[in-house]
Design a protein around this motif. Structure first.
Motif, short mmCIF file in Angstrom:
data_model
loop_
_atom_site.label_atom_id
_atom_site.label_comp_id
_atom_site.label_asym_id
_atom_site.label_seq_id
_atom_site.Cartn_x
_atom_site.Cartn_y
_atom_site.Cartn_z
N PRO A 284 40.64 -32.40 -44.99
CA PRO A 284 40.31 -33.97 -44.98
C PRO A 284 38.44 -33.78 -45.30
N GLN A 285 38.18 -32.65 -44.81
CA GLN A 285 36.47 -32.83 -45.10
C GLN A 285 36.25 -32.23 -46.53
N GLN A 286 37.30 -31.48 -47.35
CA GLN A 286 36.83 -31.15 -48.41
C GLN A 286 37.01 -32.62 -49.32
N CYS A 287 37.99 -33.42 -48.85
CA CYS A 287 38.17 -34.62 -49.68
C CYS A 287 36.96 -35.38 -49.51
N ASN A 288 36.45 -35.58 -48.49
CA ASN A 288 35.25 -36.31 -48.48
C ASN A 288 34.03 -35.48 -49.12
N ASP A 289 33.90 -34.05 -49.02
CA ASP A 289 32.85 -33.58 -49.71
C ASP A 289 33.08 -33.80 -51.39
N ALA A 290 34.30 -33.70 -51.66
CA ALA A 290 34.66 -33.95 -53.14
C ALA A 290 34.22 -35.53 -53.70
N GLN A 291 34.22 -36.56 -52.75
CA GLN A 291 33.70 -37.95 -53.21
C GLN A 291 32.12 -37.75 -53.26
N VAL A 292 31.45 -37.20 -52.24
CA VAL A 292 30.22 -37.06 -52.27
C VAL A 292 29.53 -36.24 -53.31
N ALA A 293 30.29 -35.05 -53.81
CA ALA A 293 29.80 -34.49 -54.79
C ALA A 293 30.14 -35.25 -56.22
N ALA A 294 31.07 -36.06 -56.40
CA ALA A 294 31.23 -36.92 -57.35
C ALA A 294 30.29 -37.88 -57.55
N VAL A 295 29.77 -38.47 -56.44
CA VAL A 295 28.82 -39.59 -56.52
C VAL A 295 27.32 -38.88 -57.02
N THR A 296 27.14 -37.74 -56.45
CA THR A 296 25.85 -37.26 -56.62
C THR A 296 25.60 -36.62 -58.14
N ALA A 297 26.76 -36.15 -58.46
CA ALA A 297 26.90 -35.61 -60.08
C ALA A 297 26.58 -36.83 -60.96
N ALA A 298 27.35 -38.07 -60.53
CA ALA A 298 27.41 -39.15 -61.44
C ALA A 298 25.82 -39.88 -61.49
N LEU A 299 25.23 -39.88 -60.45
CA LEU A 299 23.82 -40.06 -60.12
C LEU A 299 22.90 -39.26 -61.05
N ASP A 300 23.06 -37.88 -61.09
CA ASP A 300 22.32 -37.06 -61.67
C ASP A 300 22.38 -37.16 -63.24
N HIS A 301 23.56 -37.12 -63.58
CA HIS A 301 23.87 -37.49 -65.15
C HIS A 301 23.22 -38.77 -65.66
N ALA A 302 23.42 -39.79 -64.86
CA ALA A 302 22.87 -40.97 -65.41
C ALA A 302 21.45 -41.00 -65.37
N LEU A 303 21.01 -40.53 -64.39
CA LEU A 303 19.47 -40.56 -64.26
C LEU A 303 18.94 -39.78 -65.35
N GLY A 304 19.55 -38.77 -65.60
CA GLY A 304 19.36 -37.71 -66.77
C GLY A 304 19.23 -38.53 -68.02
N GLN A 305 20.06 -39.02 -68.33
CA GLN A 305 20.28 -39.95 -69.67
C GLN A 305 19.17 -41.11 -69.69
N VAL A 306 18.88 -41.76 -68.43
CA VAL A 306 18.25 -42.95 -68.44
C VAL A 306 16.72 -42.39 -68.81
#
Length: 309
Positions: A284-306
């Motif tokens: 269960p913790q890995q599942c939560n961690d995967a969601q957090v990793a997805a959010v931070t990766a999405a933010l980092d990519h979007a900010l890099g493109q902006v």
């Protein structure tokens, strides 16, 4: 059940009416508490974020506030990102991942991007560990202003004044074994259609937008999540849940046409995560961690493109 029946509510081949919906609803038991699991964590975060009540639900006396947390202050000069969880209430890591992101990582993005986070879109479903709402409606096919699910229309109304600011929307979901044992049979029974068995993929995957594909963005998210949990492989037909795999761990849906949550902002970067919590290879913790990793990766990519234009 009769031999031809595949779900204990309704008559095969006949769509449900009010009597069947009431029978289905009577089968749903409250198995956990929104006010114990989610509300205290939202309240604790309200010292760092603005707590926004964007609606309320009253289902036969069960009352739920619809709550979001947003950057405080909200800077109109900055781009914005929307994070949603719990559209399907049974998808635990979507709710917990959104909360853990706020608690652990959101501060890293202060002053860089405005955040609007809805940890639990469907609190009635969360409590009953169910995909649908009180009316046996799937919120994630009804994200439109005139839709039948108040959980969905309330989110659309909240987001509407800010749509021009969003560069990112990430919607946090799960694909579970119960999709095949409970929820897909329930959909077929409700709609009076035959149930066609499918396969549940073993691993994490993403859903891109057919009308606005962003393959580099999706792969940036996959790369980060792959450090936390395994990525779902395609089946023998080269598909995941009936859709062609377009790149490692990625399928596509027409988000707006299907009324899916990830289509409501018109943002350049959109994705729906799908964690697999029933894998023996994921805690269960890995599942939560995967969601957090997805959010931070999405933010980092979007900010890099902006930042890069």
């Amino acid at each position: 059940m009769s031999p031809e029946a595949f779900y204990p509510v309704g008559t095969p081949g006949q769509p449900w009416g009010e009597a069947e919906r009431a029978q289905w609803r009577a089968r749903q038991q409250r198995l956990r508490r929104f006010d114990d699991d989610v509300l205290p964590r939202i309240d604790a975060l309200s010292s760092r974020f603005e707590r926004v009540q964007y609606g309320a639900l009253d289902y036969a006396g069960d009352r739920y506030p619809l709550l979001a947390l947003r950057s405080q202050p909200w800077d109109p000069a900055l781009p914005a990102a929307l994070v949603t969880g719990g559209v399907h209430g049974y998808e635990t890591s979507g709710v917990m991942g959104a909360l853990e992101f706020l608690e652990q990582r959101a501060a890293d993005y202060a002053g860089r991007i405005n955040l609007l986070v809805i940890p639990c879109v469907n609190p009635w479903g969360y409590e009953r560990i169910n995909r649908w709402n009180f009316d046996a409606i799937d919120p994630n096919r009804n994200f439109r202003a005139d839709g039948p699910a108040r959980e969905s229309t309330a989110v659309v109304e909240l987001v509407a004044p800010l749509k021009s600011q969003f560069v990112l929307h990430i919607d946090l979901h799960e694909t579970t074994d119960s999709d095949e044992s409970e929820f897909r049979p329930a959909v077929a029974a409700r709609d009076g259609k035959p149930f066609e068995p499918g396969l549940i993929p073993d691993g994490f995957y993403l859903v891109d937008d057919t009308e606005n594909p962003q393959p580099a963005f999706q792969q940036a998210v996959i790369r980060e999540v792959e450090q936390v949990t395994h990525i779902a492989p395609p089946d023998a037909q080269g598909e995941i849940i009936g859709s062609k795999v377009v790149s490692h761990g990625v399928i596509e849906y027409p988000l707006v046409a299907l009324g899916l949550c990830a289509g409501i902002t018109g943002a350049r970067f959109t994705t729906t995560t799908e964690v697999y919590p029933d894998s023996p290879r994921a805690t269960p913790q890995q599942c939560n961690d995967a969601q957090v990793a997805a959010v931070t990766a999405a933010l980092d990519h979007a900010l890099g493109q902006v930042a890069g234009g």
